[in-house]
Every structure is written in structure tokens, then in C-alpha cells.
Write a protein that holds these residues in place. Structure first.
Motif, PDB file in Angstrom:
ATOM      1  N   ARG A 224       4.590   2.480   0.250  1.00 26.86           N
ATOM      2  CA  ARG A 224       5.248   1.233   0.643  1.00 26.86           C
ATOM      3  C   ARG A 224       6.025   1.434   1.944  1.00 26.86           C
ATOM      4  O   ARG A 224       6.052   0.558   2.793  1.00 26.86           O
TER       5      ARG A 224
ATOM      6  N   ASN B  15       3.614  -4.235  -1.772  1.00 27.98           N
ATOM      7  CA  ASN B  15       5.031  -4.491  -2.013  1.00 27.98           C
ATOM      8  C   ASN B  15       5.308  -4.783  -3.490  1.00 27.98           C
ATOM      9  O   ASN B  15       6.263  -4.262  -4.064  1.00 27.98           O
ATOM     10  N   THR B  16       4.469  -5.588  -4.111  1.00 28.40           N
ATOM     11  CA  THR B  16       4.721  -5.902  -5.529  1.00 28.40           C
ATOM     12  C   THR B  16       4.454  -4.682  -6.405  1.00 28.40           C
ATOM     13  O   THR B  16       5.103  -4.520  -7.434  1.00 28.40           O
TER      14      THR B  16
ATOM     15  N   TRP C 113       5.154  -1.641  -5.547  1.00 26.12           N
ATOM     16  CA  TRP C 113       6.389  -0.856  -5.420  1.00 26.12           C
ATOM     17  C   TRP C 113       7.515  -1.468  -6.249  1.00 26.12           C
ATOM     18  O   TRP C 113       8.282  -0.768  -6.914  1.00 26.12           O
ATOM     19  N   GLN C 114       7.578  -2.813  -6.238  1.00 20.60           N
ATOM     20  CA  GLN C 114       8.624  -3.459  -7.027  1.00 20.60           C
ATOM     21  C   GLN C 114       8.408  -3.256  -8.521  1.00 20.60           C
ATOM     22  O   GLN C 114       9.353  -3.353  -9.300  1.00 20.60           O
TER      23      GLN C 114
END
Lengths: 514, 308
Positions: free
Chosen positions: B88, B107-108, B110-111
């Protein structure tokens, strides 16, 4: 919760409320009010959460103390009617033109000092005055390629200028993403209004940057220079580079050779002609400014002086948004443009002036004191909200360095309905319109960034102080064509999912008519 | 393309593949521990640590420390959680060149890491594989086939060759138990296609051949090395009539032919040795790519002030 509760307690407030006037709901907000009236409160909340989670997913964040946070976007739009906008647009243009003339003069002939418009001392004592760029003439005469003029609406609803930003104004990316998010989150209300689009910004900026290229370069290479991923505005830098289709570089990607700037690519060095930099002056070039800066490019200022590269915005612009100079801007408008200022300043005392300082020191507890070179709400002391100790400390600071301070009365910012814990409530807002100067004309982005202070009664709207933002709708006149759709930005991902057809048969081809 | 961006894309490819393959590797290992009672937990975990290059481990090597080190613990640089974080970070610094689909997918992912680290192991491995498939699918669909794409493909395939070599070492060192090869094939998503190819004949040598040499199976060593070589050829715009100007291409080509043109029996006998040699070749090729395309001059620090 019922509808009555969402707006319940939304009463008259001190100052100017943009939705409710003395005679009740203003016409401007009828449709918005009605739309929220038809929606169950749970749905309003759900949609607001949808906005937040889509921002998180796309990484639309800003940095606070090294942590990424989604930028809060309020679900209630702010609306500005066409007539009011005309005044803002004209006023911002006028202001940018006067500031351009001032910068050219201050770093050039210095006629304004001889004519006694502004004391020379006021300009050269500014911490943002950089003698190193005196005599550098920008290729197309532009120094303020992008300006952000912060406005507020006073008790009568009149727009006033709070401060000028001629260095690196930020926030325009949120104007673009807010619009995209709202058209998805509140489509029925959106469709009910004729809203002037904002997506043209990137194109305007790119053409202004290309127009600023050094003489003789017909197809310039434009780059955006960022301090890197840890900068609080990194999201904005990537968005601007992406929507302009140019490279986003860091200082370490650039190198100066023989007065020219090059970037390191996988195929070797490639020339760069225009740098839209999002790094402060002090960090741009360790040869000219802070020697310990690793963000910049050694030799950049010399390359600019040699006329081989254009730095946008120009170095040294900080003297134009010094808050002490702000008090002279109305005079500058009269002096350079021979016009009366369209947008008024907020009343301001200069602490450097002995008489004015005396008055300020007497009334410290009623005034707002601002450091002249601050930005982002840093160092501001609001008299009525300060403790005795804070005021004493402030008094000592002002006496020690009066040039560094100005004072203003507490201005009651206008309020706009905003979704908070208790329902929809009035909250204070400001407005930052963005202007792009391509040398022929100053173009003002319709709308700009509305920042809203989410805590009740809070007057500082900066995102670093827990502020949010609102989509700002400038309405078009009924006869005015709305030229383009906002097609530059990504659509929200959930709107793309479509139901799949069950069968595997190909889509039938329309039969050809004989 | 900016060198820095090229490098980021190369590493996005590597991290993406590493997260995926580590999940597959751990999946095999966990199944082995559960299904094969003859497996000695400590020895086999020790072997896995060695294969993954974890040398200075001073706790007890068992399934829990293995999961911590290779999956859950964000502080351990070899863990899936840390690798996703690095991916990320690389994606963030190349944000403007990635398509929004690829970026949101990364990104999602990683979230989702904090939630994933509280899942049961098997669930987490599935989650990782689903997420990486989604990222690579979006990349496949939306990235233009320019230089950046080939750096990404290059990174993925070098990492894939490297990780497949580690998977093969793990399986070989499990002492030729049939279960181990079956699980390795499953982990690569190639068990069914293997059965179809070999008409249900399950021999260890056949399984090894499939994972090492099959030209049609995209996770085999030969396939991923060829793919990496193709990407390098596309990146080398100069092109040569004879010989190689590119060190990385030479290294990878040699490593591939060493495997491809050697009798299978010979390979099987010296498997751990061969796999280690291949990993060294991958790492040398990665260095050569960095030197040629990404290397920056040493950073200048200005200590003195020049008066103007």
C-alpha cells in the motif's frame, strides 16, 4: 427519530444564516429543505455514512500528526445564487490582478514605495520576502498562477475577504471530489438544481501552466512537485497530477544540470519546463534557502533565474499574503487598477502602528489576534475565548514584536445547515474560491471550498482543527448553458456495480432494416 | 516513466505476489500439520522458517510462532500483514499512475488488515487470496500495457518464481510424502489441472515436473521465468541482434535453462540445492534491474550555505 427532530431546534442564530432569513426559509434552500423533509432521518444518516466510507476507500484523506483521516464531507450542500456569485467572481479577479501588479512592482521597480502607497519597510520585513528572486521576470508575467482568496459572509450576508493565499493554496481537490460524491449521494436534490460544474479546474490549471512555460518552449513538460506521501495534502497532489495527466515528482526525482532542470526516468534524464510546486519556498532549493532541506532541488532558483524553468506559484509570493500587507490591499486596488474594491476587507488594526497598538492592547479580550505570517489557523488567539494567562502571554508577544501581529473584531461567520449528532444544525462556514491566472485572464472556479466548523459555536474552520467541508453549489441562471459533465473524476465504485444477466446468450444484434 | 514510479510498480508486483504466495504456503503447512500425524511440528516449522529466510528466530518454532511471523504480526517484515502494508505504501507513492480501481482495491485491502488478523488462519488465507485476485484482476483490466505494466509484471513473476521455488523446497523436504505434493499442487491452484494433465497418475515426480517445468501452467517455474524474461525484453527498447545487454535477462535466462534442460531425475535429487540457486538468481536479477532502471545517484546533502 422523525423529520421534525432533524430540523428541530434549528432556530434563529446570531449572525447571518444562509437557509433561514428574518422571514423564514429562504427561496434558495426550498428544494434542499423539502428533499431532506421527505427522507427518513435514518436514510439521511445512512447516506452520510456512505459518503464517509467512499472517501476512506478512495483514500481521500488528509494527514493530522502523521495519521491519515478521511476528510469529513457534510451531506447538506451550500448554495450560492448567481447574483451573489457574480460579485465574488469579480471581486476575486480584481484582487488577484492587484496582487499580481503589487508583486511585479515590489520585486521590480518599486514604484509603490516611491509613491508612498505601502512603506518599503512593511514589505521587506516580511518573513516571506525573498531578495534572492528580485529581478526574476516570469515568462508570461504571472506570479500567482493559483490563488485562494478566503471569504466570509458578515452579519448582513455580504462577502468579505478574510485573507489572501498567493503561495500554495490547497483544498481544490476536495471541491472536485465533493461534487462527485454528492452527485452520487444526493442525486434527486442534485438533479433539481442547475449547478455550475467544477471539473474544468484541471484543464484550466494545465493550460495556465503551459502558458507560463519559458520562452521558446512550444510543447512544455509540466510536473507537479510534492514533498511526498507524508505531506498532509498528498492526496491533492496526486489528484491534480492525475487529472492533468502530468508526472508527480519529488525533489529526489529532479536534478539541475547547467541551469536546466531534468527528471530521472527509466530512459535517462528528461527535461522539465514548468514546475507546479506544492513545497514551501524555504524548502525548494537548499542552495538558496534552508540548507538542510532534502525536499527540494539544489540549483532550482538559478535555473529559474536563467529562464529555463518556470516555478508556479512564483517564489517570494508570501509577501502578498502577509496579513499586514492585507490591510493595504484596498489601497493597492485603487493604486494599480484605479477601481474601488468590490469585496471589502474585515476591519483590521496594525499592531506595528503605535496608536492602533494601544487600542488593541486595551481591548485584547474582545479582539481576534493573528500572527501576520501564519496560515491554517495557527497562532490565532480569540480574545473572548481566551483565559487571563493566555491574554497576558499574548500581550507580551505583541509588545515584543508588534510587526508580527494584526487584530480584527470577532466576525460572526455566516451559518449553513449541517448534519451533526443532534440533527441538522447551523454551523459556521467560510469559503475559499480558487482563481487561476493564465496571463490573459483570471478564471475563478465556480464555488470553491466551503469549510465548516463542526463543533457548536466554533469559529475556526480549518481541517486541522476538526473542520469539515461542504459541496458548494453555484447556481447557473435559467438561460445559461451548463457546458460539460464532470467527467474527469472517477465515479463512486458502488454506482458501477450492475446486475448480471443470468443467461450466457450474447446481447442480440439489432436486426438490419431492409 | 519516472524511475521512482517504475520502482514502485515493480515492488507492487512483488509484494502482491508475496502476500498471495505466503498465504498459499502457510495453507499447505497448516494442512500438513493437521492431516499428517507423522509430521513433526517443530522440525517442519523450523524448515519453513529456513526456507523463508528467517534465521535469527529465538522462540519455539511451532504453528503459532509460524503464524505470527509469517501472517499476523505487522512488526515481522515477512508477515502477510506487513507485506500488505508495504504494498500500500508503494501504491501510495505511485498513486497518480495507478488506475483508481487498482488503487481502491489495494487501499481497501490494507484497511482490512486489522480485521483479517483476527480471523482464523484458514479464513485469513482465503481472504488474502481473494483480495490479491481482485487487485491483480483490476490491474489486468485497467492498466495500459506501457513500461509501468511491464515493471509490474516483471516484479510479480520474479517473486512468483522465487516463492514457487520455496514451495517446492518445502514439499521436497517434507520427505516425499504424497500428501505434501498434493497439498502443494492445491496451494498453487493446480491440483485439478494436474490430474487432468497426467490422467490421474499421482506420482511425486510428476507433481514436481508439473510445478517445475510445465509451460502451460502459469505458476510453474519455467512459465514465470519466461514471463519475466518477456517483460524484460519489452522494457529493453534498444534490442540486440546477438547477446544480451541486460544483466537481469542473462541471469534469469540462465536460471531457466538450468532447470528446463536438465533431466528431471537429476533435478529431483538435488532439489533444495537447485531451488536455492534459483532464489539467488532471482535476487541478483532484481538487483540488476534496480541498478539499470531505478538507481538514483547518491543523495546530496548540503551542509554548507552558499551566499548569493
Amino acid at each position: 427519530m422523525t423529520q421534525a427532530q432533524l430540523f428541530e431546534g434549528y432556530g434563529p442564530v446570531a449572525g447571518y444564516d444562509e437557509m433561514y432569513g428574518e422571514s423564514g426559509l429562504r427561496d434558495l434552500y426550498t428544494a434542499v429543505h423539502a428533499a431532506f423533509g421527505k427522507m427518513p432521518p435514518e436514510e439521511v444518516r445512512q447516506r452520510a455514512e456512505g459518503l464517509a466510507s467512499s472517501y476512506l476507500e478512495q483514500g481521500i484523506t488528509f494527514g493530522v500528526a502523521g495519521e491519515e483521516r478521511p476528510f469529513p464531507l457534510d451531506i447538506v450542500p451550500r448554495i450560492i445564487e448567481a447574483d451573489a456569485w457574480d460579485e465574488v467572481e469579480a471581486g476575486v479577479k480584481q484582487r488577484v490582478k492587484a496582487l499580481e501588479a503589487f508583486l511585479a512592482d515590489a520585486y521590480g521597480a518599486g514604484e509603490l514605495f516611491r509613491d508612498g502607497v505601502v512603506p518599503r519597510k512593511t514589505v521587506v520585513t516580511s518573513s516571506h520576502y525573498h531578495r534572492v528572486v528580485a529581478g526574476i521576470d516570469p515568462a508570461n508575467g504571472v506570479r500567482i498562477h493559483v490563488a485562494g482568496i478566503d471569504l466570509i459572509r458578515d452579519g448582513n450576508g455580504d462577502f468579505r475577504v478574510l485573507e489572501d493565499n498567493a503561495r500554495v493554496p490547497s483544498g481544490v481537490s476536495y471541491v472536485m471530489t465533493n461534487r462527485r460524491a454528492m452527485s452520487g449521494g444526493l442525486p434527486e436534490v442534485f438533479a433539481h438544481h442547475r449547478i455550475r460544474p467544477v471539473a474544468r479546474y484541471s484543464r484550466q490549471l494545465l493550460s495556465a501552466l503551459r502558458a507560463a512555460a519559458p520562452a521558446g518552449v512550444s510543447d512544455p513538460t509540466v510536473v507537479v512537485l510534492t514533498p511526498g506521501v507524508y505531506n498532509s495534502a498528498y492526496f491533492e497532489h496526486t489528484l491534480l497530477a492525475r487529472t492533468m495527466g502530468v508526472e508527480l515528482v519529488e525533489g529526489r526525482d529532479l536534478v539541475c544540470h547547467g541551469g536546466r532542470v531534468m527528471m530521472r526516468t527509466t530512459d535517462g534524464l528528461a527535461p522539465v519546463h514548468v514546475i507546479y510546486r506544492r513545497i514551501d519556498d524555504e524548502f525548494l532549493d537548499p542552495l538558496a534557502f534552508r540548507a538542510d532541506s532534502t525536499l527540494g532541488v539544489p540549483g532550482l532558483i538559478n535555473a529559474a533565474r536563467a529562464g529555463n524553468v518556470t516555478i508556479a506559484n512564483a517564489v517570494g509570493n508570501g509577501v502578498a499574503d502577509d496579513k499586514l500587507l492585507y490591510t493595504y490591499v484596498p489601497d493597492l486596488i485603487r493604486y494599480y487598477l484605479h477601481e474601488e474594491p468590490i469585496l471589502r476587507n474585515v476591519d483590521t488594526w496594525r499592531c506595528g502602528d503605535a496608536d492602533q497598538r494601544e487600542e488593541v492592547l486595551d481591548r485584547l479580550d474582545e479582539l481576534v489576534l493573528k500572527p501576520v505570517d501564519g496560515s491554517g489557523g495557527k497562532g490565532i488567539v480569540i480574545g473572548p475565548a481566551a483565559t487571563r494567562e493566555e491574554l497576558d502571554e499574548l500581550r507580551a508577544k505583541v509588545i515584543a514584536a508588534p510587526r508580527d501581529w494584526i487584530a480584527q473584531p470577532v466576525v460572526s461567520l455566516s451559518t449553513v445547515p449541517t448534519l451533526v449528532e443532534d440533527g441538522i444544525r447551523p454551523r459556521h462556514v467560510d469559503l475559499r474560491p480558487f482563481a487561476v491566472n493564465d496571463g490573459d485572464d483570471v478564471w475563478v472556479l465556480p464555488g470553491g471550498l466551503t469549510r465548516v466548523a463542526l463543533p457548536e459555536g466554533e469559529l475556526i474552520v480549518n481541517s486541522s482543527r476538526g473542520g469539515g467541508s461542504k459541496d458548494t453549489w453555484v447556481l447557473a441562471r435559467p438561460t445559461e448553458p451548463i457546458e460539460e459533465v464532470d467527467d474527469d473524476l472517477e465515479t463512486h465504485s458502488s454506482s458501477q456495480s450492475q446486475s448480471q444477466s443470468q443467461t450466457m446468450a450474447p446481447v442480440p444484434v439489432p436486426s438490419r432494416e431492409a | 516513466m519516472l524511475s521512482r514510479i517504475g520502482e514502485s510498480l515493480f515492488w507492487i508486483g512483488r509484494y502482491l505476489e508475496r502476500a498471495d504466495d505466503t498465504a498459499r504456503l502457510l495453507d499447505v503447512q497448516m494442512q500438513m500439520l493437521v492431516e499428517d500425524p507423522s509430521t513433526d511440528e517443530i522440525t517442519s516449522c523450523e524448515q519453513l522458517f529456513a526456507v523463508m529466510g528467517i534465521e535469527d528466530f529465538d522462540g519455539v518454532p511451532n504453528r503459532w510462532s509460524m503464524l505470527d511471523n509469517l501472517a499476523y504480526d505487522q512488526k515481522s517484515p515477512t508477515s502477510i500483514a506487513a507485506v500488505i502494508g508495504s504494498m500500500r505504501e508503494a501504491a501510495r507513492s505511485a498513486r497518480e499512475t495507478l488506475s483508481t480501481d487498482v488503487w481502491s482495491a489495494i487501499n481497501t485491502t490494507w484497511q482490512g488488515v486489522p480485521a483479517a488478523t483476527s480471523m482464523r488462519p484458514v479464513e485469513m488465507f482465503n481472504w488474502v487470496r481473494r483480495r490479491t485476485a481482485m487487485i491483480s484482476g483490476s490491474a489486468d483490466d485497467s492498466m495500459p500495457r506501457d513500461q509501468g505494466w511491464y515493471f509490474y509484471v516483471l516484479g510479480r513473476n520474479i517473486e512468483r518464481a522465487d516463492m514457487t521455488a520455496r514451495l517446492l523446497s518445502t514439499a521436497a523436504s517434507a520427505g516425499g510424502s504424497g500428501v505434501a505434493w498434493q497439498n502443494t499442487l492445491r496451494a498453487c491452484g493446480g491440483y485439478e489441472s494436474f490430474l487432468r494433465t497426467y490422467r490421474g497418475i499421482e506420482r511425486d515426480s510428476a507433481a514436481a515436473e508439473y510445478l517445475l517445468l510445465d509451460r502451460w501452467f502459469p505458476r510453474s517455474l519455467v512459465s514465470s521465468l519466461s514471463e519475466a524474461e518477456r517483460a524484460l525484453t519489452r522494457l529493453d527498447v534498444a534490442g540486440r541482434r546477438a547477446g544480451f545487454s541486460d544483466e537481469a535477462l542473462r541471469l534469469l535466462g540462465r536460471a531457466r535453462t538450468e532447470i528446463e534442460y536438465r533431466p528431471l531425475n537429476e533435478l529431483l535429487e538435488t532439489m533444495p540445492f537447485e531451488m536455492e540457486r534459483l532464489q539467488r538468481a532471482c535476487s541478483a536479477a532484481s538487483d540488476a534491474i534496480t541498478a539499470r532502471y531505478f538507481a538514483q545517484e547518491n543523495w546530496h546533502m548540503w551542509t554548507g550555505r552558499v551566499s548569493l
